[in-house]
Structures are given as structure tokens and as C-alpha cells.
Scaffold this motif. Structure first.
Motif, PDB file in Angstrom:
ATOM      1  N   GLY A 193       0.774  -1.225   0.000  1.00 48.00           N
ATOM      2  CA  GLY A 193       0.000   0.000   0.000  1.00 48.00           C
ATOM      3  C   GLY A 193       0.807   1.277   0.000  1.00 48.00           C
ATOM      4  O   GLY A 193       0.331   2.304  -0.470  1.00 48.00           O
ATOM      5  N   ALA A 194       2.034   1.250   0.549  1.00 46.29           N
ATOM      6  CA  ALA A 194       2.890   2.443   0.584  1.00 46.29           C
ATOM      7  C   ALA A 194       2.128   3.667   1.100  1.00 46.29           C
ATOM      8  O   ALA A 194       2.279   4.773   0.577  1.00 46.29           O
ATOM      9  N   ARG A 195       1.332   3.461   2.141  1.00 45.79           N
ATOM     10  CA  ARG A 195       0.557   4.577   2.688  1.00 45.79           C
ATOM     11  C   ARG A 195       1.476   5.535   3.441  1.00 45.79           C
ATOM     12  O   ARG A 195       2.461   5.135   4.039  1.00 45.79           O
ATOM     13  N   GLY A 196       1.122   6.790   3.408  1.00 50.67           N
ATOM     14  CA  GLY A 196       1.907   7.792   4.105  1.00 50.67           C
ATOM     15  C   GLY A 196       2.998   8.425   3.271  1.00 50.67           C
ATOM     16  O   GLY A 196       3.726   9.288   3.761  1.00 50.67           O
ATOM     17  N   TYR A 197       3.099   7.999   2.033  1.00 44.93           N
ATOM     18  CA  TYR A 197       4.101   8.580   1.131  1.00 44.93           C
ATOM     19  C   TYR A 197       3.413   9.478   0.110  1.00 44.93           C
ATOM     20  O   TYR A 197       2.336   9.146  -0.410  1.00 44.93           O
ATOM     21  N   ARG A 198       4.016  10.607  -0.162  1.00 48.86           N
ATOM     22  CA  ARG A 198       3.483  11.493  -1.195  1.00 48.86           C
ATOM     23  C   ARG A 198       3.652  10.831  -2.563  1.00 48.86           C
ATOM     24  O   ARG A 198       4.562  10.031  -2.787  1.00 48.86           O
TER      25      ARG A 198
END
Length: 401
Positions: free
Chosen positions: A214-219
Motif C-alpha cells: 500500500g505504501a501509505r503515508g508517502y506522497r
């Protein structure tokens, strides 16, 4: 059904072979496969004088099974390799390409950067006179990068001999974490030599899982910068391949050159980021396959083929004593390779592990949790096991233009 190859021992061996495998390289990231960024000028020029297989499929979306298939012409399950583990090894009864080539009088050498392939018990080193890797050279921590790999390969090519050679060169730089040299990073995107995603990936297993699923939290800019670093890593490897091809010199056109990959990479596709192993979508299974042949002119071939077919083809082109049966077929476009338009191709993913639980598509652990795929022509079916029974996803019109 497996194909039986009946070969009589010839009077002389075939041409020398340079087999280049770029780990984790998706086909659609190369110019010759339609990519619009300048990742691969060397490979694009090579493709212009080669057979280019536009629809080559790997039998697995991760290294050990895929390479077992490439080196034996058998589907991974028949080789004894279905996972990345100390228990997975190529059966002693299965002949490898290097063993067959050495029996035929070839000088055999490998320069391999992927750590999963260099364990002595895995069987990938069988048949090689020299099997060079980071550990055999006494190198410390850090990646055995493309320039170092190429230096070792050039040392082998620089040794004069009247015998034909088989040289396997395996690059890992296009595998996460992507750390191309700054001069290559500067060619793509904003030019930074790293990204927050790459730095976090290197911290811990927990960080890896958070990025994969998901790579959440990355712009979005950080995700895109990481994709740019993947492209820059391809360009770095491409430049090193140029050194290899240049070293072949004026006699290079007499050498059979094969460039391919073990599998591709998810770059945000289908909910996965900078990962493979788990699914069987095209970003992981569609691999480049470029073959420059000493006597066959350039041609683009759209017939779907398998990575296993490289072995079956080399058995004939190198006049090797390959014993039946094989799962691979000779590639079309060569002297022994008719088209097989109705043939079915297969692939299977990694056995689901508990640490993969962050991905909702993997709900049964162990080998029973493997996805499986079959493809006939341009129609593809993926079977996904779940506790409630298998789910099939149908994908149509896999036509590459």
C-alpha cells in the motif's frame, strides 16, 4: 504435454553463448517494448539486430523458480524449486544448461549477484567451471553492483581460448532497494540519488511490508521518485551491458547473445509497490527476451513463449545432448522453432507465508496458497485460492503493440 527432443551428437559444438539476466526487469520499461523514457539505448540497439519476443512469460514471479525453469527447460515444480528456501534445490537428476554445455566442451562461467542463486546446495552453480559472486570474491556488505559484475565478466571474456564459452551474467541492480549511481539518477525525474521510500525500505522488515502492501503515508512525488530510480537502475545496467557487448569485439556477431529477466516488478500496479512474488499479473510475468543469433536476422515475434523455451532452443543451437522430456519448446523464428499458437503456458506464484498477511489476495498459507495461471494465445486465466474456494480472474486481449 512435455516435448521430446531427440538430438544426435554432432561433430562440433555450437556457438558461444552470452546469457544476460537482469533481475526484476519488466519488459514494458525498455524502449524496444514501447517505453518512452531513455532507459535502454544499448538494449534497444541490440534489439534492432536480434529476434525480439514480444510476449515472453516467466513461469514464476520470483527468482529461484524462474531461474530453475530457465536453466532446465522444466516447470519449477518438476525441478524441485517452488520457493526461496534452503530446502529448495534443483534435483540432482535434472541436468542444467551449464552441465550440458560443459559436457559438450564449453568453458562455463557465471557471475551472479542475486544471493538466492549462489548458495552451494541450490544447484544453480552446477556445471560452471567458475561461479563468481560477492562471497567468492570476499566482498563485504553491500550489493555486488552492475559495474563489479561486469568487471568480472570482462575478465573471463579476456582469457583467450579456442573452446566455445557459456557465460551467464546476472545483474541485481533493478531489484529494490534501487540505488543507481548519481550520474544515472540525474537522468530521470528530479535527479535525487534516493527517495524516502528506498531509505525506509532498508530499515526493517516491517517497513518493507508497509511499503509492499500500500505504501501509505508517502506522497505521490516520493512514489514517482522511486519509480524514477528503478528506471535509472535499468539505465545503469544497460550501460554495463554495453561494455560486455563491446568486449566481444569484431567476433561478437558469432556469439549467441540472449538477454532476458527472471520476472518483473510491481511499481504500484494492483495494490503492490516495488514488490513481486505475490501475484501473476503481467507486470510480473511479462519479461523481455532478446536473442541475437549469428546466422538469423532481426525479427519481432508476437507468438506467446515461455522462459523455459530458452533452454529448449539452446539445446539445439549449441548442439547439446539434452535428454527428454522438456516442458520448453524451441522458440519460433529459428531453425527448429515452429510457432505453437494453441499452446498453453503456465505460471505459479510464491507459496503464501504468514508475513505476507498484509496482502488481501493471499489468504491461505503454504503451497496451497499459491496463485496459478494459464495462458493460451492472448487469453489468460489466474486462479486465486481462498478458504471459500478458488476465485478466477479472466484477462483478455493481452496483445502487445
Amino acid at each position: 504435454a512435455a516435448l521430446t527432443l531427440t538430438l544426435l551428437p554432432p561433430a562440433t559444438a555450437g556457438p558461444s553463448l552470452l546469457l544476460i539476466v537482469v533481475d526484476t526487469l519488466r519488459a514494458d520499461r525498455l524502449g524496444t517494448y514501447g517505453y518512452y523514457h531513455p532507459t535502454s539505448p544499448v538494449l534497444d540497439r541490440l534489439a534492432d539486430e536480434s529476434l525480439v519476443f514480444e510476449a515472453a512469460t516467466s513461469p514464476a514471479p520470483f527468482t529461484m523458480p524462474a531461474m530453475a525453469g530457465l536453466m532446465t527447460g522444466l516447470y519449477p515444480d518438476r525441478t524441485g524449486v517452488i520457493n526461496h528456501s534452503p530446502q529448495d534445490r534443483i534435483h540432482d537428476s535434472v541436468a542444467t544448461l551449464a552441465e550440458l554445455a560443459r559436457r559438450r566442451g564449453y568453458r562455463t562461467s557465471a557471475v551472479v549477484s542475486n544471493p538466492w542463486l549462489v548458495r552451494a546446495q541450490s544447484g544453480f552453480g552446477r556445471g560452471f567451471d567458475t561461479f563468481i559472486n560477492k562471497h567468492s570474491l570476499g566482498l563485504g556488505e553491500g550489493r555486488f553492483d552492475a559495474e563489479q559484475v561486469t568487471d568480472q565478466a570482462l575478465a573471463f571474456l579476456g582469457k583467450p581460448s579456442k573452446s566455445p564459452f557459456f557465460l551467464w551474467v546476472h545483474y541485481l541492480d533493478t531489484h529494490m532497494p534501487y540505488r543507481p549511481p548519481p550520474q544515472f539518477a540525474s537522468l530521470f525525474g528530479d535527479g535525487r540519488a534516493s527517495s524516502r521510500v528506498v531509505e525506509d525500505f532498508s530499515l526493517s522488515r516491517d517497513h518493507k511490508q508497509a511499503i509492499y502492501f500500500g505504501a501509505r503515508g508517502y506522497r505521490q512525488s516520493e512514489l514517482q521518485r522511486t519509480r524514477d530510480l528503478y528506471d535509472a537502475s535499468i539505465r545503469f545496467v544497460d550501460t554495463q551491458i554495453g561494455r560486455l557487448l563491446e568486449a566481444l569485439g569484431t567476433g561478437g556477431k558469432e556469439v549467441l547473445v540472449v538477454v532476458t529477466a527472471d520476472h518483473g516488478e510491481s511499481l504500484g500496479d494492483h495494490g503492490l509497490f516495488f514488490a513481486h512474488d505475490f501475484t501473476l499479473y503481467e507486470e510480473l510475468l511479462h519479461v523481455p527476451l532478446i536473442m541475437r543469433h549469428p546466422t538469423v536476422g532481426p525479427r519481432r515475434i508476437s507468438t506467446p513463449v515461455s522462459l523455459l523455451d530458452v533452454f529448449a532452443t539452446l539445446c539445439i543451437e549449441m548442439d547439446l545432448d539434452c535428454r527428454p522430456p522438456l516442458d520448453g519448446r524451441p522458440l519460433p523464428g529459428l531453425r527448429a522453432g515452429p510457432a505453437h499458437p494453441s499452446r498453453t503456458l503456465f505460471a505459479a506464484s510464491a507459496p503464501a507465508r504468514a508475513r505476507y498477511s498484509g496482502y488481501t489476495g493471499l489468504s491461505i498459507t503454504g503451497p496451497a496458497g499459491r496463485w496459478s495461471m494459464l495462458r493460451q494465445g492472448h487469453t489468460k486465466i489466474i486462479r486465486i485460492p481462498t478458504p471459500a474456494g478458488p476465485t478466477c480472474i479472466y484477462l483478455y486481449s493481452l496483445v502487445f503493440t
